[in-house]
Design a protein around this motif. Structure first.
Motif, mmCIF file in Angstrom:
data_model
loop_
_atom_site.group_PDB
_atom_site.id
_atom_site.type_symbol
_atom_site.label_atom_id
_atom_site.label_comp_id
_atom_site.label_asym_id
_atom_site.label_seq_id
_atom_site.Cartn_x
_atom_site.Cartn_y
_atom_site.Cartn_z
ATOM 1 N N SER A 34 -23.413 -7.948 -9.197
ATOM 2 C CA SER A 34 -23.366 -6.502 -9.055
ATOM 3 C C SER A 34 -22.304 -5.773 -8.414
ATOM 4 N N SER A 35 -21.699 -6.438 -7.001
ATOM 5 C CA SER A 35 -20.717 -5.762 -6.453
ATOM 6 C C SER A 35 -19.296 -5.723 -7.255
ATOM 7 N N VAL A 36 -19.219 -6.968 -8.173
ATOM 8 C CA VAL A 36 -18.126 -6.850 -9.240
ATOM 9 C C VAL A 36 -18.227 -5.720 -10.231
ATOM 10 N N THR A 37 -19.506 -5.539 -10.822
ATOM 11 C CA THR A 37 -19.500 -4.484 -11.787
ATOM 12 C C THR A 37 -19.449 -3.102 -11.123
ATOM 13 N N ALA A 38 -19.865 -3.172 -9.827
ATOM 14 C CA ALA A 38 -19.874 -1.711 -9.194
ATOM 15 C C ALA A 38 -18.548 -1.370 -8.736
ATOM 16 N N GLY A 39 -17.538 -2.240 -8.900
ATOM 17 C CA GLY A 39 -16.055 -1.926 -8.543
ATOM 18 C C GLY A 39 -15.759 -2.039 -7.122
ATOM 19 N N LEU A 40 -16.836 -2.943 -6.422
ATOM 20 C CA LEU A 40 -16.643 -3.113 -4.930
ATOM 21 C C LEU A 40 -15.605 -4.367 -4.625
ATOM 22 N N GLN A 41 -15.176 -5.011 -5.662
ATOM 23 C CA GLN A 41 -14.354 -5.997 -5.630
ATOM 24 C C GLN A 41 -12.965 -5.745 -6.285
ATOM 25 N N GLY A 42 -12.654 -4.480 -6.378
ATOM 26 C CA GLY A 42 -11.490 -3.954 -7.260
ATOM 27 C C GLY A 42 -10.480 -2.980 -6.207
ATOM 28 N N PHE A 43 -11.407 -1.957 -5.629
ATOM 29 C CA PHE A 43 -10.640 -0.963 -5.015
ATOM 30 C C PHE A 43 -9.510 -1.299 -4.076
ATOM 31 N N CYS A 44 -9.669 -2.384 -3.263
ATOM 32 C CA CYS A 44 -8.545 -2.762 -2.312
ATOM 33 C C CYS A 44 -7.360 -3.271 -3.304
ATOM 34 N N GLY A 45 -7.443 -4.071 -4.345
ATOM 35 C CA GLY A 45 -6.327 -4.384 -5.253
ATOM 36 C C GLY A 45 -5.884 -3.249 -5.928
ATOM 37 N N ALA A 46 -6.678 -2.310 -6.355
ATOM 38 C CA ALA A 46 -6.008 -0.971 -6.886
ATOM 39 C C ALA A 46 -5.078 -0.428 -5.836
ATOM 40 N N LEU A 47 -5.650 -0.382 -4.799
ATOM 41 C CA LEU A 47 -4.690 0.358 -3.748
ATOM 42 C C LEU A 47 -3.353 -0.637 -3.682
ATOM 43 N N ALA A 48 -3.559 -1.633 -3.655
ATOM 44 C CA ALA A 48 -2.426 -2.846 -3.429
ATOM 45 C C ALA A 48 -1.232 -2.610 -4.350
ATOM 46 N N GLY A 49 -1.925 -2.136 -5.604
ATOM 47 C CA GLY A 49 -0.911 -1.991 -6.580
ATOM 48 C C GLY A 49 -0.265 -0.531 -6.598
ATOM 49 N N ALA A 50 -1.036 0.409 -6.104
ATOM 50 C CA ALA A 50 -0.353 1.800 -5.900
ATOM 51 C C ALA A 50 0.884 1.360 -4.411
ATOM 52 N N ALA A 51 0.323 0.359 -3.622
ATOM 53 C CA ALA A 51 1.260 0.380 -2.513
ATOM 54 C C ALA A 51 2.426 -0.595 -3.024
ATOM 55 N N THR A 52 2.386 -1.328 -4.010
ATOM 56 C CA THR A 52 3.423 -2.006 -4.418
ATOM 57 C C THR A 52 4.339 -1.115 -5.166
ATOM 58 N N TYR A 53 3.840 0.026 -6.020
ATOM 59 C CA TYR A 53 4.701 0.941 -6.753
ATOM 60 C C TYR A 53 5.527 1.637 -5.662
ATOM 61 N N SER A 54 4.645 2.134 -4.237
ATOM 62 C CA SER A 54 5.211 2.835 -3.463
ATOM 63 C C SER A 54 6.619 2.164 -2.675
ATOM 64 N N ALA A 55 6.335 0.680 -2.571
ATOM 65 C CA ALA A 55 7.243 -0.048 -2.076
ATOM 66 C C ALA A 55 8.682 0.031 -2.924
ATOM 67 N N ILE A 56 8.485 -0.584 -4.171
ATOM 68 C CA ILE A 56 9.436 -1.072 -5.038
ATOM 69 C C ILE A 56 9.555 -0.465 -6.414
ATOM 70 N N GLY A 57 8.686 0.630 -6.609
ATOM 71 C CA GLY A 57 8.994 1.281 -8.040
ATOM 72 C C GLY A 57 8.247 0.704 -8.879
ATOM 73 N N GLY A 58 8.885 0.766 -10.071
ATOM 74 C CA GLY A 58 8.390 -0.040 -11.432
ATOM 75 C C GLY A 58 9.169 -0.981 -11.735
ATOM 76 N N GLN A 59 9.914 -1.620 -10.970
ATOM 77 C CA GLN A 59 11.066 -2.664 -11.516
ATOM 78 C C GLN A 59 9.919 -3.982 -11.841
ATOM 79 N N TRP A 60 10.605 -4.688 -12.801
ATOM 80 C CA TRP A 60 9.771 -5.870 -13.208
ATOM 81 C C TRP A 60 9.132 -6.880 -12.140
ATOM 82 N N ALA A 61 9.538 -7.037 -11.037
ATOM 83 C CA ALA A 61 8.969 -7.777 -10.015
ATOM 84 C C ALA A 61 7.703 -7.293 -9.435
#
Length: 309
Positions: free
Chosen positions: A75-102
């Motif tokens: 139920s925590s998976v389907t509610a998104g509780l297991q995804g929001f930190c990862g989503a922010l980690a993706g945003a932080a990745t872009y903030s640090a190194i942009g959209g390059q392939w790595a």
């Protein structure tokens, strides 16, 4: 944002359940389980840069799958509780190194790492004397993983480019009302902020009002403490207050007069913590919100009128 304990390992999640959890991982950044809010937040990322949106989805997917592999409650998976930190980690990745392939494998790995870090933070609050306070892990796993990403990818860092200089306090304040909201997800864009704020009101008028209140109070405090006008205008001084206000006013405490008063006071304290962390010149992310909210939830534990929902 909370995390349930282990579930039956044989419990299955349907394809639609995985998709729902993946999508709602975005809305859980602001404590909501609402697909329409999630779509508006995704649109905010696309407005900023479609590559950032893709990295956010990749990070969210990595966190979602890894969370379930660690036997998180379905139920925590389907509610998104297991995804929001990862989503922010993706945003932080872009903030640090942009959209390059790595950035793409880094976002996936960073998102996946959020799951075990979340498990550790939850264990700290459930298997130690701190369990009496019922503290949430909230975005602490993201901050920990994002700091690791930032420090380990220094050779790949990209410049964010020059920011527009603001020399008018009223203009800085007006712009910050929306950029405070967008900077929660590491975006400096008023249109993105408007889309996210709309998504908060879609989730509930109290949620939207609390977010707006946090933005207003955060900016006023930043200006009163002499924060640079350009930094204030770009949302860097007030974004944590948006989360603090929502968390205390309508999420982790029963919404009443006491919770809203605590939200205002908490937002002021968050602004002070933000300034102090900026002086340390260390990665800030959402730590001012996290630390302030934990302290205020401990305080609320001893206030009879400040009940949990």
């Amino acid at each position: 944002m909370s995390n349930a304990g282990a579930a039956d390992p044989d419990s299955a999640i349907s394809g639609s359940g995985w998709l729902k959890g993946w999508g709602q991982g975005l809305s859980q950044i602001f404590f909501q389980s609402n697909i329409w809010t999630a779509l508006l937040i995704l649109a905010a990322f696309v407005v900023a840069d479609w590559r950032m949106a893709l990295l956010v989805l990749i990070g969210c997917a990595g966190n979602t799958v890894a969370g379930r592999l660690l036997r998180a409650d379905p139920s925590s998976v389907t509610a998104g509780l297991q995804g929001f930190c990862g989503a922010l980690a993706g945003a932080a990745t872009y903030s640090a190194i942009g959209g390059q392939w790595a950035a793409y494998p880094i976002a996936l790995i960073g998102g996946a790492l959020c799951a075990p870090v979340t498990w550790l933070v939850v264990a700290l609050f459930t298997k130690t004397p701190l369990r009496v306070y019922g503290l949430p892990s909230t975005t602490a796993p993201f901050c920990i993983v994002a700091t690791g990403i930032l420090l380990s990818t220094e050779a790949l860092h990209v410049s964010s480019g020059p920011s527009q200089t603001i020399d008018s306090a009223p203009l800085a304040f007006a712009r910050s009302l929306l950029t405070n909201v967008s900077e929660v997800v590491l975006i400096n864009n008023v249109w993105s902020g408007a889309l996210i704020l709309l998504g908060l009101f879609v989730a509930g008028w109290k949620v939207g009002l609390a977010g707006l209140l946090g933005s207003v109070v955060g900016s006023l405090c930043a200006l009163a403490m002499g924060e640079a006008l350009t930094e204030t205008a770009n949302g860097l001084a007030g974004y944590s207050g948006v989360l603090t206000a929502i968390a205390l006013a309508v999420v982790f405490l029963k919404s009443n007069t006491v919770s809203w008063v605590l939200a205002v006071i908490g937002t002021v304290v968050t602004a002070v913590v933000t300034v102090l962390m900026h002086d340390l010149n260390a990665p800030t992310y959402t730590w001012p919100y996290i630390l302030t909210t934990w302290v205020f939830l401990v305080i609320a534990h001893y206030i009879p009128a400040a009940k949990r929902p």
